[in-house]
Design a protein around this motif. Structure first.
Motif, PDB file in Angstrom:
ATOM      1  N   SER A  91     -53.119   1.940   4.530  1.00 52.25           N
ATOM      2  CA  SER A  91     -52.741   2.671   5.627  1.00 52.25           C
ATOM      3  C   SER A  91     -52.549   2.022   6.775  1.00 52.25           C
ATOM      4  N   SER A  92     -52.150   2.718   7.925  1.00 53.22           N
ATOM      5  CA  SER A  92     -51.687   2.193   9.195  1.00 53.22           C
ATOM      6  C   SER A  92     -52.896   1.550  10.035  1.00 53.22           C
ATOM      7  N   VAL A  93     -52.453   0.583  10.513  1.00 53.11           N
ATOM      8  CA  VAL A  93     -53.517  -0.196  11.299  1.00 53.11           C
ATOM      9  C   VAL A  93     -52.888  -0.204  12.745  1.00 53.11           C
ATOM     10  N   THR A  94     -51.865   0.454  13.348  1.00 52.22           N
ATOM     11  CA  THR A  94     -51.594   0.562  14.409  1.00 52.22           C
ATOM     12  C   THR A  94     -51.349   1.576  15.159  1.00 52.22           C
ATOM     13  N   ASN A  95     -51.919   1.665  16.397  1.00 51.64           N
ATOM     14  CA  ASN A  95     -52.007   3.046  17.267  1.00 51.64           C
ATOM     15  C   ASN A  95     -50.912   3.039  18.189  1.00 51.64           C
ATOM     16  N   ASN A  96     -49.852   2.441  17.844  1.00 50.75           N
ATOM     17  CA  ASN A  96     -48.545   2.460  18.708  1.00 50.75           C
ATOM     18  C   ASN A  96     -47.744   3.566  18.137  1.00 50.75           C
ATOM     19  N   ASN A  97     -47.372   4.765  18.656  1.00 50.47           N
ATOM     20  CA  ASN A  97     -46.536   5.786  18.080  1.00 50.47           C
ATOM     21  C   ASN A  97     -45.252   5.446  18.322  1.00 50.47           C
ATOM     22  N   ILE A  98     -44.838   4.487  19.166  1.00 51.01           N
ATOM     23  CA  ILE A  98     -43.454   4.255  19.051  1.00 51.01           C
ATOM     24  C   ILE A  98     -43.319   3.466  17.768  1.00 51.01           C
ATOM     25  N   GLN A  99     -43.954   2.440  17.359  1.00 53.53           N
ATOM     26  CA  GLN A  99     -43.751   1.678  16.172  1.00 53.53           C
ATOM     27  C   GLN A  99     -43.884   2.501  15.009  1.00 53.53           C
ATOM     28  N   GLY A 100     -45.039   3.628  15.170  1.00 54.13           N
ATOM     29  CA  GLY A 100     -45.073   4.479  13.968  1.00 54.13           C
ATOM     30  C   GLY A 100     -44.073   5.367  13.429  1.00 54.13           C
ATOM     31  N   VAL A 101     -42.962   5.520  14.423  1.00 54.85           N
ATOM     32  CA  VAL A 101     -41.852   6.472  13.733  1.00 54.85           C
ATOM     33  C   VAL A 101     -41.107   5.778  12.791  1.00 54.85           C
ATOM     34  N   PHE A 102     -41.168   4.305  12.612  1.00 52.76           N
ATOM     35  CA  PHE A 102     -40.395   3.515  11.721  1.00 52.76           C
ATOM     36  C   PHE A 102     -41.050   3.541  10.594  1.00 52.76           C
ATOM     37  N   PHE A 103     -42.149   3.939  10.218  1.00 51.84           N
ATOM     38  CA  PHE A 103     -42.978   3.938   9.183  1.00 51.84           C
ATOM     39  C   PHE A 103     -42.836   4.780   7.962  1.00 51.84           C
ATOM     40  N   TYR A 104     -42.799   4.403   6.930  1.00 54.23           N
ATOM     41  CA  TYR A 104     -42.585   5.255   5.775  1.00 54.23           C
ATOM     42  C   TYR A 104     -43.812   4.813   4.785  1.00 54.23           C
ATOM     43  N   TRP A 105     -44.788   5.396   4.486  1.00 54.51           N
ATOM     44  CA  TRP A 105     -45.767   5.094   3.687  1.00 54.51           C
ATOM     45  C   TRP A 105     -45.862   5.523   2.421  1.00 54.51           C
ATOM     46  N   MET A 106     -45.723   4.469   1.276  1.00 52.99           N
ATOM     47  CA  MET A 106     -46.125   4.802   0.068  1.00 52.99           C
ATOM     48  C   MET A 106     -47.477   4.913  -0.280  1.00 52.99           C
ATOM     49  N   PHE A 107     -48.253   5.661   0.447  1.00 53.64           N
ATOM     50  CA  PHE A 107     -49.676   5.629   0.552  1.00 53.64           C
ATOM     51  C   PHE A 107     -49.957   6.949   1.169  1.00 53.64           C
ATOM     52  N   PRO A 108     -50.814   7.990   0.362  1.00 53.08           N
ATOM     53  CA  PRO A 108     -51.352   9.079   0.959  1.00 53.08           C
ATOM     54  C   PRO A 108     -52.254   9.099   2.061  1.00 53.08           C
ATOM     55  N   ASP A 109     -52.568  10.113   2.895  1.00 54.12           N
ATOM     56  CA  ASP A 109     -53.409  10.018   4.143  1.00 54.12           C
ATOM     57  C   ASP A 109     -54.578   9.581   3.933  1.00 54.12           C
ATOM     58  N   GLY A 110     -54.988   8.529   4.325  1.00 52.68           N
ATOM     59  CA  GLY A 110     -56.092   7.678   3.961  1.00 52.68           C
ATOM     60  C   GLY A 110     -57.594   8.676   4.264  1.00 52.68           C
ATOM     61  N   ALA A 111     -57.419   9.578   5.024  1.00 53.95           N
ATOM     62  CA  ALA A 111     -58.527  10.524   5.272  1.00 53.95           C
ATOM     63  C   ALA A 111     -58.894  11.064   3.976  1.00 53.95           C
ATOM     64  N   TYR A 112     -57.670  11.462   3.362  1.00 53.09           N
ATOM     65  CA  TYR A 112     -58.028  11.957   1.683  1.00 53.09           C
ATOM     66  C   TYR A 112     -58.873  11.275   0.869  1.00 53.09           C
ATOM     67  N   GLN A 113     -58.370   9.920   1.003  1.00 57.03           N
ATOM     68  CA  GLN A 113     -59.235   8.989   0.168  1.00 57.03           C
ATOM     69  C   GLN A 113     -60.640   8.962   0.718  1.00 57.03           C
TER      70      GLN A 113
END
Length: 802
Positions: A91-113
């Motif tokens: 899951s994401s390790v960046t707090n940069n919201n600008i970079q985050g818009v380019f991400f598509y995670w083949m991974f569910p929300d880590g909070a659920y795990q």
């Protein structure tokens, strides 16, 4: 989908430059990742970022993973060019919201795990655990997220340890040295469960643990742990670790991104060959490392003695070297490729609508190859399709895969192969109570636990009948067990406090459950009630018999002496006092409660006032015999009747006030007897009850005092001696009654009062009337007037001599 295949054929996939691989060197460094990222943005074979020549292929999307560091380093460059990044690893390790818009995670929300891990621990009641994590920002974020959740639900950690950083395999000695101390802590812990947060390379470090344990003379079989591993982890190893023991992973439980296996995927793998795929540099390196051989053309430095034929079969490799089934990571990559393909298809469909003529296909291809990466975001964010397994693939509003987790049990076989057995699921979209589904019976636990679900507690559970208390200086999961105090129970394990039973129940001997109380009262159906009733009836018969004797011989001197009317009144009151016993036996009712104490108090007051009147008459009669005495006018029935009547009226007034102000009533006593509900008469007002007893005691005391003073007065039929003894018995009984009554509980309080009534009444009856009955029935010659005169003269002469 034909257009998709056309597009994929038109795009040339770039082969990233690989650094020279020394013997079993593994690289997890930023420099190589940055280099590979820049190669994606350069001409083929030339490191010139952002340079294009004619229609050379440029990446429109990048599939990134699996390591979080790789993702972080690549996105630093790729996000500058707005390139969509489909990530199949952590899951994401960046707090940069600008970079985050380019991400598509083949991974569910880590909070659920994390919630799934918590629910898993709670499901198996594991409250005492260890935690292993990476020594990086990702590991810190994991600890910050999950430790408060654990603490809130009463789960404690025995240790928090980190894995050493992985670099080149040449740094293995340093890694082993760092892991040595960690291994000692893990193996020495009383926690049987260890939560492991890591990534794809983490098991490389974990595989060092058995080797270190051997050097420290730790028998792994007796120290086996249940490892709970996160979905970012996968089975990987250094090449030299292929022969190392992996049985320590038997019984481990891991979370994996939901996946399905494809038979076609196994057929695809069976067709792989380095001979047929000479362009693929990766398969050559893998083939040589997996089969321990070298492919021609041989280099000057031949790594392996044998030469690969290219005909080797992947399915012959043990599972610890290569898995033929599609793992969760493989499934994620598969879906990532198809997600990009579908987005490209949608992009193609949009542009093809602008070109109606088939002759425009070449122009279409030119347009597609010159699309800007940012143009794919619109289609990638809304992509939704069913893959070949029939499962829907789509992203949520945060760009994360809308799916759940599989819970997998690792089964290790003696030949070093292993099986990932699916034993449950974690569905984030389900109701919170139904998100976790797990089949306990399908899980194979480490051999140490003999296929019994392991316990992982700081100490044994507090059993029923005990409550737990905190141990000073220990975590909240460590506690002592104290027996429940008397009157309380604990019906569950590990209760924080014992509790009292409902009023109509009582604790059993083990203090682990409540039993219903029996309703009890002094009844005619039990030996005590029968005994008391029998005595009361017998004494009543005796009293009636004495009364009959006195009626029959009413004209004799012994009956006439000391006022015949008082004698009859005393006998009748004693008879009624025996009858009052029957008001105390049997279930209390409203009427019996009203009559019990009032009738008893009034009747005894009449009896004692009669005795007082008798004693007073004896004293006055003696005083009246003296010459010139004025006491003669007081001697007679009038004074006796006045004494009895006044004393009785005072007691009657007390009883009436009692009945008006606070009358007795039937009541249930839930507390005085632990195992019983006592049906009793509530006195209403204890003060009035003791007023009745007090007035009766006052009469008895006065009677005893007067009788004691008059015990030696000369009179042939003087009763003062007998009255003195009877009052002594009466006072002794009632003086002992009060403390005994107050210290007795339940129906035995009633029995004590009944016994006191019988003892006092029978004492008066025997002490006063037995001598007279003896004379009347057995010595009738003494019951005459001549005997009276003779004995009177003898008494007076004795007094004169004295």
């Amino acid at each position: 989908m034909s257009q998709v295949y056309i597009l994929l054929n038109e795009i040339t996939f770039k082969e990233l430059p690989s650094p020279k691989l020394f013997d079993d060197h593994i690289h997890f460094t930023a420099s190589w990742t940055y280099l590979a990222s820049m190669e994606l943005l350069s001409r083929r074979g030339k490191l010139i970022p952002n340079y294009k020549c004619d229609i050379e292929n440029t990446p429109i999307a990048v599939i990134v993973g699996p390591n979080s560091d790789i993702i972080f380093y690549m996105t630093t460059l790729l996000s500058i060019f707005s390139i969509p990044q489909v990530i199949y690893g952590s899951s994401s390790v960046t707090n940069n919201n600008i970079q985050g818009v380019f991400f598509y995670w083949m991974f569910p929300d880590g909070a659920y795990q994390y919630k799934g891990i918590l629910q898993l621990l709670l499901h198996f009641r594991w409250k005492w655990i260890g935690v292993l994590s990476q020594s990086d920002d990702n590991g810190e974020r994991f600890l910050q997220s999950i430790l408060p959740m654990f603490a809130q639900m009463g789960i404690c950690t025995d240790f928090l340890e980190t894995f050493p950083k992985l670099g080149f395999s040449g740094e293995l000695n340093q890694m082993v040295e760092e892991m040595s101390e960690t291994t000692s802590i893990i193996m020495g812990s009383t926690a049987n469960v260890v939560v492991v947060h890591g990534e794809i390379q983490t098991i490389m470090a974990m595989r060092v643990i058995p080797s270190i344990a051997d050097t420290q003379d730790i028998l792994m079989l007796n120290k086996a742990k249940v490892w709970i591993m996160t979905a970012q982890m996968d089975f990987t190893a250094f090449p030299f670790q292929r022969t190392w023991d992996i049985y320590f992973l038997h019984g481990a439980i891991s979370f994996e991104v939901h996946s399905k296996d494809f038979l076609a995927f196994q057929k695809f793998l069976q067709m792989r060959s380095p001979i047929l795929e000479k362009e693929d540099g990766f398969i050559r390196h893998f083939w040589e490392a997996a089969f321990l051989c070298s492919l021609p053309p041989l280099s000057l430095e031949n790594k392996h003695g044998e030469i690969c034929t290219g005909e080797e079969k992947l399915e012959t490799l043990p599972g610890s070297v290569f898995e033929m089934s599609m793992t969760a990571h493989s499934y994620s990559i598969y879906n990532a490729v198809y997600a990009v393909a579908h987005a490209l298809h949608d992009l193609h469909a949009t542009h093809s609508s602008k070109f109606k003529q088939p002759s425009m296909v070449d122009r279409l291809r030119w347009e597609l190859l010159n699309q800007q990466p940012w143009q794919l975001h619109k289609f990638l964010s809304s992509v939704s399709f069913n893959n070949n397994a029939g499962e829907e693939v789509s992203f949520d509003q945060n760009g994360e895969l809308a799916t759940g987790f599989d819970i997998v049990n690792w089964v290790i076989f003696p030949n070093e192969s292993f099986l990932r057995a699916k034993v449950g699921t974690m569905e984030p979209q389900a109701h919170p109570d139904k998100r976790l589904t797990i089949h306990d019976d399908a899980i194979l636990w480490p051999k140490r636990f003999n296929q019994v679900q392991p316990l992982s507690l700081c100490n044994e559970n507090c059993h029923f009948g005990y409550s737990r208390t905190k141990m000073e200086g220990k975590p909240s999961c460590c506690y002592d067990c104290l027996p429940c105090p008397e009157g309380k129970i604990s019906s569950q394990k590990d209760m924080d406090d014992c509790f009292e039973c409902p009023e109509d129940q009582y604790p059993n001997n083990d203090q682990d459950r409540c039993l219903p109380k029996e309703i009890t009262f002094l009844s005619y159906g039990e030996p005590l009630g029968i005994t008391l009733a029998t005595f009361a009836l017998s004494f009543s018969v005796i009293t009636a018999f004495i009364f009959g004797v006195f009626m029959k011989y009413k004209e004799t001197p012994i009956v006439k002496a000391n006022n015949r009317t008082l004698t009859y009144t005393l006998l009748i009151s004693l008879l009624f006092s025996f009858f009052t016993v029957f008001l105390f036996i049997g279930q209390p009712e409203k009427v019996t409660c009203l009559l019990r104490q009032t009738a008893f108090g009034f009747i005894f007051s009449v009896a004692v006032s009669c005795i007082l009147a008798k004693t007073t008459i004896v004293v006055l009669a003696f005083m009246a015999t003296k010459p010139g005495s004025r006491m003669r006018k007081w001697v007679g029935n009038r004074l006796a009747s006045s004494i009895v009547l006044s004393c009785s009226l005072i007691q009657a007034a007390i009883c009436i006030i009692w009945l008006i102000t606070s009358p007795p009533f039937p009541d249930f006593d839930m507390h005085s007897v632990t195992e019983m509900i006592v049906v009793k008469c509530n006195e209403g007002s204890s003060i009035m009850f003791y007023c009745v007893l007090g007035f009766m005691g006052l009469l008895a005391t006065v009677s005893f005092t007067v009788a004691f003073l008059a015990r030696k007065l000369p009179d042939s039929f003087n009763e003062a001696k007998f009255i003195t003894f009877s009052m002594l018995v009466f006072c002794s009984v009632w003086l002992s009654f009060v403390p005994t009554y107050l210290n007795t509980k339940g129906k035995y309080m009633v029995a004590v009062e009944v016994f006191s009534i019988l003892a006092c009444s029978f004492g008066l009856l025997v002490c006063i009337f037995s001598p007279k009955c003896y004379v009347i029935l057995l010595k009738p010659e003494l019951n005459n007037k001549g005997q009276l005169v003779r004995r009177k003269n003898e008494e007076q002469g004795r007094l004169t001599c004295n």
